[in-house]
Design a protein around this motif. Structure first.
Motif, PDB file in Angstrom:
ATOM      1  N   TYR A   1       0.834  -1.194   0.000  1.00 20.63           N
ATOM      2  CA  TYR A   1       0.000   0.000   0.000  1.00 20.63           C
ATOM      3  C   TYR A   1       0.870   1.247   0.000  1.00 20.63           C
ATOM      4  O   TYR A   1       1.983   1.244   0.538  1.00 20.63           O
TER       5      TYR A   1
ATOM      6  N   SER B   1      -6.070   7.953   3.068  1.00 20.97           N
ATOM      7  CA  SER B   1      -6.118   6.526   3.377  1.00 20.97           C
ATOM      8  C   SER B   1      -5.071   5.788   2.553  1.00 20.97           C
ATOM      9  O   SER B   1      -4.698   6.241   1.469  1.00 20.97           O
TER      10      SER B   1
ATOM     11  N   LEU C   1      -4.225   0.486  -2.218  1.00 26.56           N
ATOM     12  CA  LEU C   1      -3.669  -0.798  -2.621  1.00 26.56           C
ATOM     13  C   LEU C   1      -2.871  -0.648  -3.917  1.00 26.56           C
ATOM     14  O   LEU C   1      -3.376  -0.114  -4.908  1.00 26.56           O
TER      15      LEU C   1
ATOM     16  N   ARG D   1      -1.713 -11.314   4.732  1.00 25.74           N
ATOM     17  CA  ARG D   1      -3.063 -11.780   5.028  1.00 25.74           C
ATOM     18  C   ARG D   1      -3.128 -13.309   4.983  1.00 25.74           C
ATOM     19  O   ARG D   1      -4.153 -13.900   4.691  1.00 25.74           O
TER      20      ARG D   1
ATOM     21  N   ARG E   1      -4.093 -10.220  10.724  1.00 29.93           N
ATOM     22  CA  ARG E   1      -3.281  -9.633   9.662  1.00 29.93           C
ATOM     23  C   ARG E   1      -2.281  -8.691  10.313  1.00 29.93           C
ATOM     24  O   ARG E   1      -2.592  -8.023  11.308  1.00 29.93           O
TER      25      ARG E   1
ATOM     26  N   ILE F   1      -9.189  -1.108  10.774  1.00 29.68           N
ATOM     27  CA  ILE F   1      -7.762  -0.926  11.000  1.00 29.68           C
ATOM     28  C   ILE F   1      -7.546   0.333  11.826  1.00 29.68           C
ATOM     29  O   ILE F   1      -8.210   1.350  11.594  1.00 29.68           O
TER      30      ILE F   1
ATOM     31  N   LEU G   1       0.066   0.768  11.629  1.00 30.09           N
ATOM     32  CA  LEU G   1      -1.239   0.210  11.264  1.00 30.09           C
ATOM     33  C   LEU G   1      -1.454  -1.098  12.022  1.00 30.09           C
ATOM     34  O   LEU G   1      -0.593  -1.979  12.008  1.00 30.09           O
TER      35      LEU G   1
ATOM     36  N   TYR H   1      -4.385  -4.226  12.717  1.00 30.56           N
ATOM     37  CA  TYR H   1      -5.616  -4.858  12.271  1.00 30.56           C
ATOM     38  C   TYR H   1      -6.493  -5.151  13.471  1.00 30.56           C
ATOM     39  O   TYR H   1      -6.052  -5.780  14.433  1.00 30.56           O
TER      40      TYR H   1
ATOM     41  N   TYR I   1     -12.542  -8.282  11.364  1.00 26.91           N
ATOM     42  CA  TYR I   1     -13.445  -8.142  10.225  1.00 26.91           C
ATOM     43  C   TYR I   1     -14.824  -8.675  10.570  1.00 26.91           C
ATOM     44  O   TYR I   1     -15.022  -9.432  11.526  1.00 26.91           O
TER      45      TYR I   1
ATOM     46  N   ASN J   1     -14.530 -11.768  13.325  1.00 29.05           N
ATOM     47  CA  ASN J   1     -13.237 -12.308  13.724  1.00 29.05           C
ATOM     48  C   ASN J   1     -12.411 -11.141  14.227  1.00 29.05           C
ATOM     49  O   ASN J   1     -12.280 -10.131  13.527  1.00 29.05           O
TER      50      ASN J   1
ATOM     51  N   ASN K   1      -8.847  -9.534  16.158  1.00 29.82           N
ATOM     52  CA  ASN K   1      -7.488  -9.615  16.669  1.00 29.82           C
ATOM     53  C   ASN K   1      -7.617  -9.723  18.198  1.00 29.82           C
ATOM     54  O   ASN K   1      -8.351  -8.944  18.815  1.00 29.82           O
TER      55      ASN K   1
ATOM     56  N   TYR L   1      -9.883   3.160  10.316  1.00 31.49           N
ATOM     57  CA  TYR L   1     -10.330   2.974   8.930  1.00 31.49           C
ATOM     58  C   TYR L   1     -11.170   1.711   8.815  1.00 31.49           C
ATOM     59  O   TYR L   1     -10.917   0.713   9.498  1.00 31.49           O
TER      60      TYR L   1
ATOM     61  N   ALA M   1     -10.509  -8.937   1.445  1.00 31.79           N
ATOM     62  CA  ALA M   1      -9.323  -9.461   2.120  1.00 31.79           C
ATOM     63  C   ALA M   1      -8.088  -8.650   1.787  1.00 31.79           C
ATOM     64  O   ALA M   1      -7.163  -8.558   2.594  1.00 31.79           O
ATOM     65  N   ASP M   2      -8.059  -8.055   0.604  1.00 33.27           N
ATOM     66  CA  ASP M   2      -6.897  -7.272   0.193  1.00 33.27           C
ATOM     67  C   ASP M   2      -6.998  -5.814   0.583  1.00 33.27           C
ATOM     68  O   ASP M   2      -6.112  -5.033   0.260  1.00 33.27           O
ATOM     69  N   PHE M   3      -8.086  -5.428   1.252  1.00 35.22           N
ATOM     70  CA  PHE M   3      -8.307  -4.028   1.600  1.00 35.22           C
ATOM     71  C   PHE M   3      -8.184  -3.189   0.329  1.00 35.22           C
ATOM     72  O   PHE M   3      -7.379  -2.249   0.259  1.00 35.22           O
ATOM     73  N   ASP M   4      -9.006  -3.512  -0.671  1.00 40.20           N
ATOM     74  CA  ASP M   4      -8.852  -2.834  -1.948  1.00 40.20           C
ATOM     75  C   ASP M   4      -9.436  -1.437  -1.954  1.00 40.20           C
ATOM     76  O   ASP M   4      -9.015  -0.597  -2.754  1.00 40.20           O
TER      77      ASP M   4
ATOM     78  N   TRP N   1     -10.657   1.727   0.899  1.00 38.69           N
ATOM     79  CA  TRP N   1     -10.632   2.163   2.292  1.00 38.69           C
ATOM     80  C   TRP N   1     -11.579   3.349   2.469  1.00 38.69           C
ATOM     81  O   TRP N   1     -11.766   4.155   1.548  1.00 38.69           O
ATOM     82  N   GLY N   2     -12.122   3.451   3.671  1.00 37.87           N
ATOM     83  CA  GLY N   2     -12.819   4.671   4.025  1.00 37.87           C
ATOM     84  C   GLY N   2     -11.813   5.796   4.248  1.00 37.87           C
ATOM     85  O   GLY N   2     -10.596   5.557   4.234  1.00 37.87           O
ATOM     86  N   GLN N   3     -12.329   6.988   4.457  1.00 40.20           N
ATOM     87  CA  GLN N   3     -11.453   8.148   4.606  1.00 40.20           C
ATOM     88  C   GLN N   3     -10.832   8.248   6.005  1.00 40.20           C
ATOM     89  O   GLN N   3      -9.939   9.061   6.237  1.00 40.20           O
TER      90      GLN N   3
END
Lengths: 107, 115
Positions: free
Chosen positions: A36, A43, A46, A91, A96, B37, B45, B47, B50, B59, B61, B95, B100-103, B105-107
């Motif tokens: 990232y 933010s 990716l 991941r 993570r 996050i 950062l 985690y 989710y 799930n 951490n 955030y 799964a890839d965090f493609d 994100w929110g602001q």
């Protein structure tokens, strides 16, 4: 938890230079790694998923590679807009975990 | 286009709770998990966990069990995170991120805990 050791912590490079950032995983994570870019006040975005796959809309000068448990992000020709902080993320397993980040600046 | 719109900044007192939201648009909400996050200057950062937006399954951490509670409202395509028993260590930007890839994100939401 899987530890992701990212290096260097900071990096200064010139325009058009090749830049490489690495993440070392504490155990095998296969190709379950993403990269990232984060700009100040924004933010993370990716760049690379599955260790080597370019995310949608990301310039082809970004690439990812893997050698065992070491992962690399390469910027082939550094541009002004590439400055920011870069993070890796594994991941493979929960939780993570992210690398500590690399701050990339222009020289 | 895919968007994750988060709620506004929060100023909270120690010991209180806050609930922040993440409203999704531009895709089928229940098709993808939403993760949360935490970002701080000192810890980088982290985690949190989710939520399965279809089933509501979660799930976490281990570090955030008892601190964060993730929920979802499918009718409004919104995910929520409640943070309880706040301390100054909970001050951070939070955030939400998709898949799964965090493609996407929110602001981000800045939460400040101060008396």
């Amino acid at each position: 938890d899987i530890q992701m050791t990212q290096s260097p912590a900071s990096l200064s490079a010139s325009l058009e230079e090749i830049v490489t950032i690495t993440c070392q995983a504490s155990q095998d994570i296969g190709n379950w790694l993403a990269w990232y870019q984060q700009k100040p006040g924004k933010s993370p975005q990716l760049l690379i998923h599955s260790a080597t796959s370019l995310a949608d809309g990301i310039p082809s000068r970004f690439s990812g590679s893997r050698s065992g448990t070491q992962y690399s992000l390469k910027i082939s020709r550094l541009q002004v807009e590439d400055t920011g902080i870069y993070y890796c993320l594994q991941r493979y397993s929960n939780p993570r975990t992210f690398g500590g980040g690399t701050k990339l600046e222009l020289k | 286009q895919v968007q994750l719109q988060q709620s506004g900044a929060e100023l909270a007192k120690p010991g209180s709770s806050v609930k922040i939201s993440c409203k999704a648009s531009g895709y089928t909400f229940t098709s993808y998990y939403i993760s949360w996050i935490k970002q701080t200057t000192g810890q980088g950062l982290e985690y949190i966990g989710y939520i399965n937006t279809g089933s509501g399954g979660t799930n976490y951490n281990e570090k955030f069990k008892g601190k964060a509670t993730l929920t979802v409202d499918k009718s409004s395509s919104t995910a929520f995170m409640q943070l309880s028993s706040l301390t100054p260590d909970d001050s951070a930007v939070y955030y939400c991120a998709r898949k799964a890839d965090f493609d996407y994100w929110g602001q981000g939401v800045m939460v400040t805990v101060s008396s």
